[in-house]
Design a protein around this motif. Structure first.
Motif, mmCIF file in Angstrom:
data_model
loop_
_atom_site.group_PDB
_atom_site.id
_atom_site.type_symbol
_atom_site.label_atom_id
_atom_site.label_comp_id
_atom_site.label_asym_id
_atom_site.label_seq_id
_atom_site.Cartn_x
_atom_site.Cartn_y
_atom_site.Cartn_z
ATOM 1 N N ASP A 21 -30.328 67.768 7.159
ATOM 2 C CA ASP A 21 -30.524 66.598 8.017
ATOM 3 C C ASP A 21 -30.327 66.950 9.487
ATOM 4 O O ASP A 21 -31.076 66.478 10.350
ATOM 5 C CB ASP A 21 -29.558 65.477 7.626
ATOM 6 C CG ASP A 21 -29.833 64.927 6.235
ATOM 7 O OD1 ASP A 21 -30.993 65.038 5.775
ATOM 8 O OD2 ASP A 21 -28.893 64.399 5.619
ATOM 9 N N THR A 22 -29.344 67.775 9.776
ATOM 10 C CA THR A 22 -29.089 68.193 11.154
ATOM 11 C C THR A 22 -30.255 69.001 11.698
ATOM 12 O O THR A 22 -30.681 68.803 12.837
ATOM 13 C CB THR A 22 -27.789 69.015 11.234
ATOM 14 O OG1 THR A 22 -26.713 68.239 10.702
ATOM 15 C CG2 THR A 22 -27.479 69.408 12.664
ATOM 16 N N LYS A 25 -33.081 66.708 12.509
ATOM 17 C CA LYS A 25 -32.831 65.976 13.755
ATOM 18 C C LYS A 25 -33.097 66.852 14.973
ATOM 19 O O LYS A 25 -33.651 66.382 15.963
ATOM 20 C CB LYS A 25 -31.388 65.467 13.790
ATOM 21 C CG LYS A 25 -31.163 64.201 13.013
ATOM 22 C CD LYS A 25 -29.823 63.607 13.384
ATOM 23 C CE LYS A 25 -28.858 63.823 12.255
ATOM 24 N NZ LYS A 25 -27.521 63.292 12.524
ATOM 25 N N ASP A 29 -35.786 66.050 17.817
ATOM 26 C CA ASP A 29 -35.407 65.962 19.237
ATOM 27 C C ASP A 29 -36.284 66.869 20.092
ATOM 28 O O ASP A 29 -36.678 66.501 21.195
ATOM 29 C CB ASP A 29 -33.939 66.343 19.427
ATOM 30 C CG ASP A 29 -32.979 65.260 18.992
ATOM 31 O OD1 ASP A 29 -33.439 64.122 18.754
ATOM 32 O OD2 ASP A 29 -31.771 65.551 18.898
#
Length: 103
Positions: A21-22, A25, A29
């Protein structure tokens, strides 16, 4: 547009199940800032040779190759410096992809 390589060290203290998930993200971004992500290479968790503080003795390494304008890289540095999930980030120029020649 220039080609860059970003080496991310993620803060994995107690959150090792949320690595995917990180990474998603981070890619989102970068795309939102105007970068075009080519590849994301997930590496292993590695212990630091020199521990800055006892809270962070290891990190999960991720290598991202992307294309963007030089001004976008400055925005990304600032954005990821404020992100608690990113322990360290380093951007450098990436070499051009090798062309394969078929006979």
């Amino acid at each position: 547009m220039k080609r860059y390589e970003g080496l991310f060290i993620l803060n994995t203290a107690g959150k090792e199940e949320t690595i995917k998930d990180t990474i998603d993200k981070i890619s989102a971004d970068m795309t939102a800032a105007g970068a075009k992500v080519e590849t994301v290479q997930k590496m292993d968790k590695k212990r630091f040779a020199r521990v800055a503080n006892k809270k962070n003795s290891a990190g999960f390494y991720v290598n991202v190759i992307f294309e963007s304008e030089p001004s976008v890289v400055d925005q990304l540095k600032h954005r990821f410096a404020m992100n608690d999930e990113v322990f360290r980030v380093m951007f450098s120029n990436a070499p051009a992809p090798k062309q394969t020649v078929t006979p």
